[in-house]
Design a protein around this motif. Structure first.
Motif, short mmCIF file in Angstrom:
data_model
loop_
_atom_site.label_atom_id
_atom_site.label_comp_id
_atom_site.label_asym_id
_atom_site.label_seq_id
_atom_site.Cartn_x
_atom_site.Cartn_y
_atom_site.Cartn_z
N ASN A 72 0.87 -0.91 -0.16
CA ASN A 72 0.15 0.29 -0.20
C ASN A 72 1.20 0.91 0.05
O ASN A 72 2.23 1.33 0.52
CB ASN A 72 -0.89 0.09 0.79
CG ASN A 72 -2.03 -1.01 1.10
OD1 ASN A 72 -2.08 -1.53 -0.19
ND2 ASN A 72 -2.81 -1.16 1.64
N THR A 74 0.54 5.57 1.47
CA THR A 74 0.46 6.48 2.49
C THR A 74 -0.04 7.79 2.22
O THR A 74 0.33 8.63 1.21
CB THR A 74 1.80 6.47 3.43
OG1 THR A 74 2.33 5.37 3.56
CG2 THR A 74 0.89 7.19 4.78
N ASN A 99 -0.85 9.70 7.22
CA ASN A 99 -0.61 8.21 7.18
C ASN A 99 -1.79 7.06 7.45
O ASN A 99 -1.83 6.53 7.71
CB ASN A 99 -0.25 8.28 8.92
CG ASN A 99 1.03 8.86 8.85
OD1 ASN A 99 1.55 9.09 7.61
ND2 ASN A 99 1.29 9.40 9.53
N SER A 101 -2.94 4.14 5.34
CA SER A 101 -2.59 2.53 4.37
C SER A 101 -3.82 2.56 3.70
O SER A 101 -5.13 2.39 3.29
CB SER A 101 -2.65 1.88 5.31
OG SER A 101 -2.37 0.72 4.42
#
Length: 139
Positions: A72, A74, A99, A101
């Protein structure tokens, strides 16, 4: 006896399969057919800049499963003033959001503020990279 086989790819994003310079197909096409034996293929998504090489054991006369885990990215989101945020139709809360994901690819972000209305933005999230979206709803 068969001298070829195939594999089916499962991944969070579409991946094209290359044997050298030759495109064999994609994860969206169904099974990828290839000659039997241990081979190295390249799995590519040029939209997000992802490329990985993997060894695959192609079994004669069989279709096997191959899972490719794409990391992933961010995502950091902010709005002035605050706004409620939806990403691809799922509520994520109010800004600032940091942050998060997120699966790589293009995503639609909707910002909603009770007095200032709604605004939509598109963002491209890349694997293992940080993306930012910041808007001013007063403009």
């Amino acid at each position: 006896p068969p001298k070829s086989g195939g594999f089916r790819i499962s991944s969070s994003i579409e991946l094209h399969v290359l044997d050298g310079e030759r495109v064999l197909g994609s994860s969206q096409d169904g099974p990828i057919m290839a000659r039997a034996g241990r081979q190295e293929f390249e799995f590519v998504n040029s939209v997000i800049g992802y490329r990985v090489r993997r060894q695959v054991d192609v079994k004669a006369g069989q279709i096997t499963s191959l899972s490719i885990v794409v990391p992933n990215g961010t995502l950091n989101i902010n709005a002035t003033p605050w706004a409620a945020v939806w990403i691809d139709g799922t509520a994520y809360g109010e800004t600032p959001l940091g942050n998060l994901s997120i699966v790589p690819g293009e995503h639609e972000i909707v910002f909603r503020h009770p007095q200032l209305g709604e605004r939509r933005e598109k963002i491209l999230v890349r694997p293992e990279a940080q993306a930012r979206v910041a808007i001013n709803l007063q403009r």
